[in-house]
Design a protein around this motif. Structure first.
Motif, PDB file in Angstrom:
ATOM      1  N   LEU A 265       0.833  -1.204   0.000  1.00  0.00           N
ATOM      2  CA  LEU A 265       0.000   0.000   0.000  1.00  0.00           C
ATOM      3  C   LEU A 265       0.869   1.255   0.000  1.00  0.00           C
ATOM      4  CD1 LEU A 265      -2.861  -0.934   2.473  1.00  0.00           C
ATOM      5  CD2 LEU A 265      -3.018  -0.662   0.002  1.00  0.00           C
ATOM      6  N   GLY A 266       1.974   1.206   0.719  1.00  0.00           N
ATOM      7  CA  GLY A 266       2.884   2.346   0.755  1.00  0.00           C
ATOM      8  C   GLY A 266       3.455   2.661  -0.614  1.00  0.00           C
ATOM      9  N   ARG A 267       3.668   1.635  -1.436  1.00  0.00           N
ATOM     10  CA  ARG A 267       4.174   1.863  -2.795  1.00  0.00           C
ATOM     11  C   ARG A 267       3.086   2.411  -3.703  1.00  0.00           C
ATOM     12  NH1 ARG A 267       7.085  -2.528  -1.094  1.00  0.00           N
ATOM     13  NH2 ARG A 267       5.690  -4.127  -1.906  1.00  0.00           N
ATOM     14  N   VAL A 268       1.838   2.053  -3.441  1.00  0.00           N
ATOM     15  CA  VAL A 268       0.720   2.533  -4.250  1.00  0.00           C
ATOM     16  C   VAL A 268       0.377   3.977  -3.883  1.00  0.00           C
ATOM     17  CG1 VAL A 268      -1.748   2.198  -4.714  1.00  0.00           C
ATOM     18  CG2 VAL A 268      -0.241   0.221  -4.559  1.00  0.00           C
ATOM     19  N   ILE A 269       0.602   4.346  -2.620  1.00  0.00           N
ATOM     20  CA  ILE A 269       0.274   5.682  -2.135  1.00  0.00           C
ATOM     21  C   ILE A 269       1.577   6.355  -1.694  1.00  0.00           C
ATOM     22  CG2 ILE A 269      -1.134   7.015  -0.530  1.00  0.00           C
ATOM     23  CD1 ILE A 269      -2.837   4.450  -0.196  1.00  0.00           C
TER      24      ILE A 269
END
Length: 92
Positions: free
Chosen positions: A15-19
């Protein structure tokens, strides 16, 4: 975030890579809030190493998919109308 979760279980690092720019602390707070509101399910897969994934509740995933389907159809209709408007302007 919901779009990323609708594809299936994800880890907080994914999720951190997506956001980009979202800290792990903020993502964790949001996911905990979503979990308390029965939007996501926390899956603890820890044996020896901490491994936690999050996924949308089935009803929420279906609702998000319906919403995105409607938005996609609207977008296609809007683009078709834009094309027709451009063609009319060119004729004038």
């Amino acid at each position: 975030m919901l779009c990323a979760l609708r594809l299936g279980p994800v880890r907080i690092g994914q999720l951190g890579r997506v956001i980009p720019g979202a800290s792990k602390k903020v993502l964790t707070q949001i996911l905990r809030k979503f979990e308390s509101e029965n939007i996501v399910v926390r899956i603890d897969l820890s044996d020896l190493v901490l491994h936690v994934e999050y996924q949308l509740h089935q009803e929420v995933r279906e609702s998000v998919e319906q919403l995105l389907d409607h938005v996609s159809k609207w977008g296609a209709s809007f683009m078709a109308l834009q094309g027709k408007a451009s063609a009319l302007k060119e004729r004038m």
